[in-house]
Design an enzyme around this catalytic site. Structure first.
Site, mmCIF file in Angstrom:
data_model
loop_
_atom_site.group_PDB
_atom_site.id
_atom_site.type_symbol
_atom_site.label_atom_id
_atom_site.label_comp_id
_atom_site.label_asym_id
_atom_site.label_seq_id
_atom_site.Cartn_x
_atom_site.Cartn_y
_atom_site.Cartn_z
ATOM 1 N N ASP A 207 -4.172 -8.478 -4.001
ATOM 2 C CA ASP A 207 -4.295 -9.423 -2.990
ATOM 3 C C ASP A 207 -4.583 -10.713 -3.798
ATOM 4 O O ASP A 207 -4.125 -11.763 -3.042
ATOM 5 C CB ASP A 207 -5.548 -9.102 -1.981
ATOM 6 C CG ASP A 207 -5.111 -8.166 -1.070
ATOM 7 O OD1 ASP A 207 -3.927 -8.350 -0.336
ATOM 8 O OD2 ASP A 207 -5.684 -7.272 -0.881
ATOM 9 N N GLU B 267 -10.468 -10.987 -4.611
ATOM 10 C CA GLU B 267 -9.162 -10.948 -4.053
ATOM 11 C C GLU B 267 -8.548 -12.103 -3.349
ATOM 12 O O GLU B 267 -7.367 -12.006 -2.709
ATOM 13 C CB GLU B 267 -8.953 -9.625 -3.658
ATOM 14 C CG GLU B 267 -9.971 -8.918 -2.474
ATOM 15 C CD GLU B 267 -9.492 -7.694 -1.987
ATOM 16 O OE1 GLU B 267 -8.671 -7.021 -2.418
ATOM 17 O OE2 GLU B 267 -10.288 -7.212 -1.053
ATOM 18 N N CYS C 67 -9.009 -3.886 -10.588
ATOM 19 C CA CYS C 67 -8.627 -2.434 -9.746
ATOM 20 C C CYS C 67 -7.409 -2.813 -9.103
ATOM 21 O O CYS C 67 -6.932 -1.852 -8.759
ATOM 22 C CB CYS C 67 -9.635 -2.131 -9.011
ATOM 23 S SG CYS C 67 -10.060 -3.232 -7.490
ATOM 24 N N HIS D 231 0.767 -1.208 0.009
ATOM 25 C CA HIS D 231 -0.183 -0.269 -0.115
ATOM 26 C C HIS D 231 0.886 1.356 -0.085
ATOM 27 O O HIS D 231 0.491 2.304 -0.748
ATOM 28 C CB HIS D 231 -1.046 -0.094 1.292
ATOM 29 C CG HIS D 231 -2.164 -0.777 0.829
ATOM 30 N ND1 HIS D 231 -2.398 -2.250 1.376
ATOM 31 C CD2 HIS D 231 -2.961 -0.759 -0.159
ATOM 32 C CE1 HIS D 231 -3.306 -2.762 0.956
ATOM 33 N NE2 HIS D 231 -3.769 -1.913 -0.018
HETATM 34 C C1 PEP Z 1 -6.238 -5.441 -4.507
HETATM 35 O O1 PEP Z 1 -6.079 -6.160 -3.763
HETATM 36 O O2 PEP Z 1 -5.943 -5.761 -5.822
HETATM 37 C C2 PEP Z 1 -6.972 -4.118 -4.298
HETATM 38 C C3 PEP Z 1 -7.197 -3.221 -5.260
HETATM 39 O O3 PEP Z 1 -7.208 -3.689 -3.166
HETATM 40 P P1 PEP Z 1 -5.866 -3.138 -2.087
HETATM 41 O O4 PEP Z 1 -4.589 -3.003 -3.004
HETATM 42 O O5 PEP Z 1 -6.240 -1.721 -1.521
HETATM 43 O O6 PEP Z 1 -5.679 -4.190 -1.090
HETATM 44 MG MG MG Z 2 -7.065 -5.747 -1.803
#
Ligand code: PEP
Ligand code: MG
Length: 597
Positions: free
Chosen positions: A467, A443, A514, A199
């Site tokens: 994820d 995910e 995403c 993140h």
């Molecule tokens: C993901 O896991 O791809 C996602 C978009 O969520 P995050 O990166 O916030 O865990």
């Molecule tokens: Mg995620």
């Protein structure tokens, strides 16, 4: 004459594109950052929030000291433990607290500055006392004060004493530390920990801060505060003490990148449409409501992922229903008829929050994270968020998605809660949207394998590959030492993605991606060929991806995707997508292919 320092090069993980040239602000773990914060004035309306933030920071520091004391109690004798009693007295000192509050309300100073000034005054008074024991307590006061200040400034403290913009070099920056960075004062950052899908890296891309992660400890040790450095976020290269020639070369690269991105920006009104007429939605991932404007600036057609947890992280208190409603409403009104997908609170994993979480978990990525946390631990928080979302839905095209789903029951439970909340809102005569669209983030491998049943109970899928890769391959997405195993094109991952798309088609629901691969042009031919409807990405990535989509033939991309699905190794699969990228958009391929692997 000062000795001329040798140019020193180090490669880390390229985490966020862009170049930074400037002096280093070095942040070491072991330092006490008790340095004077920036003196500025706040608006009187901000005083209450600053006072609340001050108290939350005192509480956080007090809790840390209590934990340290407990740990020490099992190892040391009682007199050592007593040191912390003295420190606790400082966090509980009423006189100090009142003075800080008064400076915030009466002198309109921010909490960090007020606290610093009051502590300095106390230290000065104690230092002139004849009693040497009391005099020695100044070290304790500074130690506690540094702890409180760290919370007040969320680790930005190291930056506070510079007037110029800096490249931050730190052992580690948590997602909350990164979110709290002041973009106007930071040119970029490099840290020892983390990988491209952590993140911290995601935030860097969103904030358009060039970043390199996973740098070596030896390099870190060679750097001093104020050293000149070049950070190349495209390749993960750091150059310490660059020569004049190297600096000139990078200034040229910076200029060329600016021209290139300017050109891409001129295409922002064009559809992301393949040469043979298939139109994709390219939308933005954002963590901060202000970034809606950035998505529009890059020509995104909606918000594909609003990571709502950042409203909670670094906040001085939990955002209530009205505050959340105002945020969602602002986003929806700014986007007009375009979709805004809000993800419900995704706390857990590497996004930890003391105000929300009651227990520390031994394995947070496999613990109460995302929708599990909300349903099991903080249903109160989920209720408030869903009420705010139901009410906000009347202001635009809102969709809500749930993170970390692993079973159908989680969706049904949220749906039942939504029905209950609708009743409540009806009774209270508050306006709300009756048919809020609910999506599942795919995910976890469980969700991907269960895509058929899940598709029957949701309105859309959004594949969170960050994820999905981590959980499928059992590779911690934040661990720089496992970066070599983190493969979005691993056959196991691709099989799961393909299953989701097949099931979404079968049940006639849209599917978006995403995760970070949606904004990485290396994967664009593959994702287009697999048949996703939408790609949601950091706003800055929209331009390059749009350019690639517009050069692709759907028929070719589909063929390539079929070949990719038959590959037995991640490298072969990636090479097929990369080759297509090189063929159709060589200028973009050049941008993403690292010069050093
Ligand atoms: C993901 O896991 O791809 C996602 C978009 O969520 P995050 O990166 O916030 O865990
Ligand atoms: Mg995620």
């Amino acid at each position: 004459m000062p000795e001329k320092k040798q140019e020193l090069i180090c490669y880390g993980i390229a985490a966020s594109n862009g170049y930074a040239i400037g002096r280093v602000c070095l942040v070491r773990h072991d330092e006490s950052f008790f340095v004077e914060p920036l003196d500025r004035n706040i608006d009187p309306s901000e005083a209450a929030g600053e006072i609340a933030h001050f108290h939350a920071s005192l509480d956080a520091a007090r809790n840390e000291i209590l934990i340290l004391q407990e740990e020490l109690r099992s190892k040391a004798d009682a007199s050592d433990v007593g040191i912390f009693d003295a420190q606790l007295l400082i966090t509980d000192d009423q006189l100090l607290t009142r003075e800080v509050e008064s400076m915030i309300s009466n002198n309109c100073k921010p909490a960090d500055y007020a606290f610093f000034k009051v502590v300095e005054k106390f230290v000065a008074a104690i230092s002139v006392m004849p009693d040497s024991y009391i005099k020695e307590r100044t070290a304790d006061i500074r130690d506690v004060a540094a702890r409180v200040l760290t919370h007040l400034q969320e680790r930005q403290s190291g930056m506070m004493h510079y007037d110029d913009q800096r490249i931050i070099l730190a052992h580690d920056l948590t997602p909350s530390d990164t979110a709290a960075l002041d973009r106007r004062r930071v040119l970029g950052f490099a840290v020892e920990t983390g990988s491209a899908s952590s993140h911290t890296a995601i935030l860097a891309r969103s904030m358009q801060l060039p970043a390199v992660l996973g740098i070596s400890g030896d390099f870190f040790e060679a750097v001093h505060d104020n050293d000149m450095m070049i950070l190349d976020g495209y390749t993960g290269k750091l150059i310490l003490h660059p020569t004049k020639e190297t600096e000139a070369e990078y200034r040229r690269k910076m200029e060329a990148a600016l021209v290139f991105f300017h050109k891409l920006a001129s295409e922002k009104r064009l559809n992301a449409e393949t040469c043979d007429g298939f139109v994709l939605q390219l939308s933005g991932n954002i963590e901060n409501v202000d970034d809606v404007a950035t998505v529009q600036e890059y020509g995104g057609c909606g918000i594909g992922l609003f990571r709502s947890e950042y409203m909670f992280l670094n906040a001085s208190g939990l955002p209530g229903e009205e505050e959340q409603l105002a945020t969602y409403k602002r986003m929806l009104q700014a986007m007009g008829s375009e979709a805004v997908v809000v993800r419900t609170l995704d706390i857990g994993g590497d996004k930890l929050d003391q105000a929300l979480q009651r227990y520390a978990e031994p394995n947070p990525f496999l613990g109460l994270r995302g929708i599990r946390f909300c349903l099991q631990e903080r249903r109160d928080v989920l209720r408030t968020q869903l009420r705010a979302l139901l009410r906000a839905g009347v202001y635009g095209n809102l969709k809500v998605m749930l993170p970390m789903v692993t079973c159908v029951e989680e969706i049904l439970e949220v749906r039942a809660l939504i029905e209950e909340l609708k009743q409540e809102l009806r009774r209270e005569k508050l306006e709300f949207v009756p048919d809020l669209q609910i999506g599942a983030m795919i995910e976890t491998p469980a969700a991907a394998l269960l895509a058929g049943p899940l598709a029957k109970v949701v309105d859309f899928f959004s594949i969170g590959t960050n994820d999905l890769v981590q959980y499928t391959l059992a590779v911690d997405r934040t661990n720089e030492r496992l970066n070599y195993l983190y493969y979005p094109t691993h056959p196991a991952v691709l099989t799961l993605i393909a299953n989701c798309i097949t099931m979404a088609r079968r049940h006639n629901i849209p599917v978006s991606v995403c995760g970070e691969i949606a904004g990485d042009p290396k994967f664009t031919p593959l994702l287009v060929g697999l048949g996703v409807h939408e790609l949601s990405m950091p706003p800055v990535a929209i331009g390059p991806v749009r350019r690639v989509v517009r050069q692709l033939q759907m028929a070719d991309a589909e063929l390539a995707a079929q070949q990719v699905l038959e590959c037995e190794t991640p490298e072969k699969a990636l090479e097929i997508s990369m080759k297509m990228l090189r063929d159709v958009a060589p200028e973009i391929a050049e941008l993403v292919a690292p010069e050093h692997v």
